[in-house]
Scaffold this active site. Structure first.
Site, PDB file in Angstrom:
ATOM      1  N   ASP A   1       0.840  -1.194   0.000  1.00 11.08           N
ATOM      2  CA  ASP A   1       0.000   0.000   0.000  1.00 11.08           C
ATOM      3  C   ASP A   1       0.882   1.253   0.000  1.00 11.08           C
ATOM      4  O   ASP A   1       1.599   1.515   0.975  1.00 11.08           O
ATOM      5  CB  ASP A   1      -0.904  -0.006   1.237  1.00 11.08           C
ATOM      6  CG  ASP A   1      -1.974   1.068   1.189  1.00 11.08           C
ATOM      7  OD1 ASP A   1      -1.751   2.099   0.537  1.00 11.08           O
ATOM      8  OD2 ASP A   1      -3.040   0.868   1.797  1.00 11.08           O
TER       9      ASP A   1
ATOM     10  N   HIS B   1      -3.600   0.561  -2.684  1.00  9.30           N
ATOM     11  CA  HIS B   1      -4.523   1.223  -1.761  1.00  9.30           C
ATOM     12  C   HIS B   1      -5.909   1.230  -2.371  1.00  9.30           C
ATOM     13  O   HIS B   1      -6.184   1.960  -3.328  1.00  9.30           O
ATOM     14  CB  HIS B   1      -4.043   2.658  -1.490  1.00  9.30           C
ATOM     15  CG  HIS B   1      -4.786   3.342  -0.390  1.00  9.30           C
ATOM     16  ND1 HIS B   1      -4.545   3.085   0.944  1.00  9.30           N
ATOM     17  CD2 HIS B   1      -5.777   4.267  -0.413  1.00  9.30           C
ATOM     18  CE1 HIS B   1      -5.337   3.835   1.689  1.00  9.30           C
ATOM     19  NE2 HIS B   1      -6.096   4.557   0.884  1.00  9.30           N
TER      20      HIS B   1
END
Length: 520
Positions: A383, A414
């Protein structure tokens, strides 16, 4: 203009280099990364294996690792949680948890950065329309609830007697309605849910009627919105899904309300757990600059009014997320030794708190021990927004608290979680706009894996508590004590049994409704 040109050059460079560089690491380096999280990986040919491994020196904490094999290289999805009957039930009935095949190879979808930006910024033609309820709060502020309805549906209002479950969706803390939110609404409708999007004050064209803005982790507005939803749909179960930094608000609400949250289960997609350090460390400058600029544009409409209680020069000259948050809710230079209690009105001239004191009352995990419903967090190790998983994901929380479950994937970015099937259908994804396509069930070609996992988690937890309730009623009848309770069924049950607080609507002063649709 120069900054935007540099940003464009940076994106082109990432598109050219990033996807292939992800696969230059050796197998030993990949195994070492897995061992940092205490995850054991097993590879089976032709089918999926399930394993539960004990962490050394701990008898009450385990990490359930679900290994999925696709092609020649193993793809690992780790379910990290404290051993419990519910955890075993999820492992047995949630097949999506072990069926994740991220995009690989020389494609932009294999890049965590690019798929994250794509899901956040790229427009999406959704066959979903929204009916807005502007909810006037007890302090005369306004929040907006956008109810998702299919475009072909003639009746814009749902009956209050409907037993369909309600899915409350909380977008990111910046108010941007992303592709991720629109696709979740679309999929929820196809599965029989009533999706409703919660918009904070001044977010997504919601009028700002007071100088009060909502602090990052202040759940007061959300609490009144949930009461209204329960008042409007009293017969349906309530579930919640939060996106990105919006998970801070959901976790704060669940912690403060405890067993009176009215919710059955919740899911956090790519949540940010340690928010103070996230604001302090900041993002890479293209992302941080874009988020700061977006917030300034939203606030510039009310610049004259905000100037009465805020130093707008400091506000609109900020170049970081922390600087913007401090300008809105803190007074720089206030002594740390003086106690300060936030009142929820960060714009008040009489309110002066320090940065650390602000986060003492807004950190999402401050009341995490009071959470009383199952909460699933879906995170990816790569992420780019949250940061390094080892330092930003509180693994000890999931290993010790029976209400929290963590799905940790190797790749996904993300709120991206692009799959190989989604990549193959990328040309057709988002092109569904006709009535005929809507009548086929609102299903798009590319279904987000995290959305499928979320809805499967809701179904499994509900089935688990239904079975538990039936078993208790059967045992009670066998003891001769279940005559009065024989006809009662599970509804809005939390993990810990406690008395419900009846829904009320005395804080709801006025509701203004009109039909609107998102144009993306």
């Amino acid at each position: 203009m120069l900054e935007w040109l540099l940003g464009l050059c940076f994106v082109i460079l990432v598109v050219s280099i990033w996807p292939g560089s992800k696969y230059f690491c050796t197998e030993s380096q990949r195994d070492a990364l897995l061992q940092r999280f205490g995850i054991l990986q097993q590879v089976a040919k032709g089918k999926t294996e399930k394993c539960v491994s004990e962490r050394e020196g701990s008898d009450d904490a385990q990490s359930a690792c679900v290994g999925a094999l696709t092609g020649e290289k193993p793809r690992t999805v780790a379910l990290i949680c404290k051993p419990s009957a519910l955890a075993n039930y999820l492992l047995k009935h949630c097949w999506t948890f072990s069926n994740y095949s991220p995009c690989v190879g020389w494609t932009w979808r294999a890049s965590a950065f690019l798929q994250s930006v794509y899901e956040a910024c790229w427009p999406y033609e959704s066959p979903v329309q929204f009916v807005r309820d502007n909810l006037q709060l007890s302090d005369d502020g306004l929040v907006a609830l956008d109810w998702a309805v299919p475009s072909y549906q003639k009746r814009r209002r749902t009956s209050s007697h409907s037993t369909s479950p309600v899915l409350l969706i909380i977008p990111n803390s910046f108010g941007k309605i992303t592709r991720n939110v629109l696709k979740l609404c679309e999929m929820a409708l196809s599965h029989g849910y009533l999706p409703v999007v919660f918009n904070r004050r001044n977010h997504n064209s919601c009028p700002l009627t007071t100088v009060k803005l909502q602090q990052f982790g202040d759940p007061a507005d959300l609490r009144e919105a949930v009461r209204y939803i329960r008042y409007r749909q009293p017969a349906g179960r309530l579930y919640a899904v939060s996106e990105s930094s919006g998970s801070g608000l959901l976790l704060s609400y669940l912690g403060e309300c405890g067993s009176s949250s009215y919710m059955t289960a919740a899911v956090c997609l790519s949540p940010v757990f340690r928010c103070q350090s996230w604001f302090e460390s900041g993002l890479c400058w293209p992302l941080q600059g874009a988020l700061v600029l977006y917030q300034k544009i939203c606030l510039s409409r009310y610049r004259t009014v905000l100037a009465e209680t805020l130093q707008t020069d400091t506000l609109f000259s900020s170049h970081s997320l922390r600087g913007l948050e401090e300008a809105l809710f803190c007074q720089p230079g206030y002594p740390d030794s003086t106690p300060a209690v936030p009142t929820g009105n960060g714009c008040s001239s009489n309110t002066s708190i320090t940065w650390d004191a602000y986060w003492e009352h807004n950190e999402p995990l401050r009341d995490v021990d009071e959470v009383a419903i199952p909460v699933l967090s879906v995170c990816a190790k790569d992420d780019p927004i949250r940061g390094d998983a080892q330092s930003t994901v509180p693994l000890e929380l999931f290993e010790t608290n029976p209400h929290f479950f963590l799905l940790l994937t190797d790749r996904g970015g993300h709120c991206g979680f692009s799959t190989q099937s989604e990549g193959n259908d990328a040309g057709a994804a988002g092109a569904v706009g006709s009535v005929a396509a809507s009548n086929r069930g609102m299903e798009s070609h590319g279904i987000n894996w995290s959305h499928r996992a979320s809805l499967e988690f809701f179904r499994a937890t509900t089935d688990f508590f239904n079975a538990e309730e039936r078993a208790k009623q059967l045992a009670s009848r066998r003891r001769g004590l279940g005559g009065a309770a024989g006809g009662r069924f599970f509804r809005h049950r939390s993990v810990s049994t406690c008395k419900r607080v009846p829904a009320c609507s005395h804080n709801i002063h006025a509701i203004y409704s009109w039909q609107r649709s998102y144009t993306r």
